[in-house]
Design an enzyme around this catalytic site. Structure first.
Site, mmCIF file in Angstrom:
data_model
loop_
_atom_site.group_PDB
_atom_site.id
_atom_site.type_symbol
_atom_site.label_atom_id
_atom_site.label_comp_id
_atom_site.label_asym_id
_atom_site.label_seq_id
_atom_site.Cartn_x
_atom_site.Cartn_y
_atom_site.Cartn_z
ATOM 1 N N ARG A 192 -9.574 0.153 -23.238
ATOM 2 C CA ARG A 192 -9.253 0.935 -22.027
ATOM 3 C C ARG A 192 -7.972 0.363 -21.432
ATOM 4 N NH1 ARG A 192 -10.355 0.629 -16.491
ATOM 5 N NH2 ARG A 192 -10.818 2.610 -15.452
ATOM 6 N N SER A 249 -18.700 10.124 -19.151
ATOM 7 C CA SER A 249 -19.149 9.642 -17.834
ATOM 8 C C SER A 249 -19.754 10.805 -17.072
ATOM 9 C CB SER A 249 -17.966 9.104 -17.028
ATOM 10 O OG SER A 249 -17.387 8.007 -17.680
ATOM 11 N N LYS A 292 -12.063 -0.283 -10.845
ATOM 12 C CA LYS A 292 -11.586 1.113 -10.847
ATOM 13 C C LYS A 292 -11.551 1.577 -9.398
ATOM 14 C CE LYS A 292 -13.123 5.568 -12.753
ATOM 15 N NZ LYS A 292 -12.038 6.363 -13.248
HETATM 16 N N1 TZP Z 1 -16.037 3.454 -14.344
HETATM 17 C C1 TZP Z 1 -16.898 3.379 -13.331
HETATM 18 S S1 TZP Z 1 -16.931 1.840 -12.646
HETATM 19 C C2 TZP Z 1 -15.759 1.270 -13.741
HETATM 20 C C3 TZP Z 1 -15.394 2.292 -14.594
HETATM 21 C C4 TZP Z 1 -14.402 2.195 -15.656
HETATM 22 C C5 TZP Z 1 -15.229 -0.121 -13.711
HETATM 23 C C6 TZP Z 1 -16.199 -1.113 -14.220
HETATM 24 O O1 TZP Z 1 -15.635 -2.396 -14.201
HETATM 25 P P1 TZP Z 1 -16.424 -3.694 -13.745
HETATM 26 O O2 TZP Z 1 -15.337 -4.730 -13.642
HETATM 27 O O3 TZP Z 1 -17.400 -4.042 -14.818
HETATM 28 O O4 TZP Z 1 -17.063 -3.392 -12.419
#
Ligand code: TZP
Ligand code: MG
Length: 220
Positions: A46, A117, A146
Site C-alpha cells: 500500500r 473494504s 489513514k
Molecule cells: N483503512 C481503514 S483504517 C486503515 C486503513 C487503511 C489504516 C490502518 O492502519 P493502522 O496503523 O493499523 O491503524
C-alpha cells in the site's frame, strides 16, 4: 490459478500486514522480511501518504517486496492500483469504496484475490455479488494512519457480517492488546499497519500479534 476457497482465504487473513515505504521506519524490504520471520500470513503493498513513491519507483519497490513474499510463500496483494497488480502479476488486489467498481475489477483480475473494504450491509451485499474474496472492515479502533477513514465503528459491523459466508478481516488501530476483541466479534483475522511497521522490533511485534490470534484461532 483457480479462485481461492473461503477456507484458504480465512487462513491467510489471520495476520495480514499492510505497508508501503511511508509506513516503515527502515528499509521496507527489511521490515517485510522481519514481519515474515515473525509469522505474518499475508502482505498488502500500500504505497500511499505524503512522500510516497510513484510510477517507476513504486513499481520497483513492488517488485522487490513481491520477490520477498514469493521466496517465503506469502501471497502479495496490491492496494488500489489494478494496473500495477496486473503488471506485477500479484496474487490479488484490495480496493475501497472510492476505487473502481468491484465488479469491473473482478473482470480485470480474473481469479486473483479480490478484497473490498465495506462499511455497511449494503456495501457488503454489493461486494459479495461482485465476487469479493474477503471484506476489510474498519476502522475498528481510532487510527492515525489513514486520515480520510469513515467513523470508528468498533466491531459492530463484523458481528453483523458473520453469517455472510465471506471471510472478514478487521482493520484500524488494531494491536496485540485489542486483536482478541476483533476475533471474538467474528473476524477471520486482523490487518495492521502501525502495530508491525512502526515497532522497535518488527519480528517480535508480528510474532506477538500472531501469538494472540493463534492462541484461540489456530492458523490452519
Ligand atoms: N483503512 C481503514 S483504517 C486503515 C486503513 C487503511 C489504516 C490502518 O492502519 P493502522 O496503523 O493499523 O491503524
Ligand atoms: Mg483505496
Amino acid at each position: 490459478m483457480a479462485k481461492i476457497s473461503p477456507g484458504k482465504m480465512r487462513s491467510l487473513l489471520k495476520v495480514y500486514f499492510i505497508a508501503g515505504s511511508t509506513n516503515c521506519l527502515e528499509d521496507p524490504r527489511v521490515v517485510l522480511e522481519e514481519a515474515i520471520r515473525g509469522g505474518i500470513t499475508l502482505f498488502q503493498y500500500r504505497e500511499k501518504g505524503e512522500g510516497c513513491l510513484d510510477d517507476h519507483e513504486k513499481l520497483e519497490l513492488g517488485k522487490r517486496l513481491q520477490r520477498i513474499c514469493r521466496d517465503n510463500g506469502i501471497p502479495f496483494i496490491v492496494n488500489d492500483d489494478i494496473e500495477l497488480a496486473l503488471e506485477l502479476n500479484a496474487d490479488g488486489v484490495h480496493i475501497g469504496q472510492e476505487d473502481e467498481d468491484a465488479s469491473l475489477v473482478r473482470e480485470q483480475i480474473g481469479d486473483k484475490i479480490l478484497g473490498v473494504s465495506v462499511h455497511s450491509l449494503k456495501e457488503a451485499e454489493k461486494a459479495k455479488l461482485a465476487g469479493a474474496d474477503y471484506f476489510g472492515v474498519g476502522p475498528i479502533f481510532p487510527t492515525e494512519t489513514k486520515k480520510d477513514t469513515r467513523d470508528v465503528r468498533g466491531t459492530a459491523l463484523i458481528e453483523e457480517l458473520k453469517d455472510f459466508e465471506v471471510p472478514i478481516v478487521g482493520i484500524g488501530g488494531i494491536t496485540a492488546e485489542n486483536a482478541s476483541l476483533v476475533m471474538e466479534a467474528g473476524a477471520d483475522g486482523v490487518s495492521v499497519i502501525t502495530a508491525i511497521s512502526q515497532a522497535d522490533d518488527v519480528r517480535e511485534a508480528a510474532a506477538k500479534l500472531r501469538g494472540k490470534i493463534i492462541h484461540k484461532w489456530r492458523v490452519k
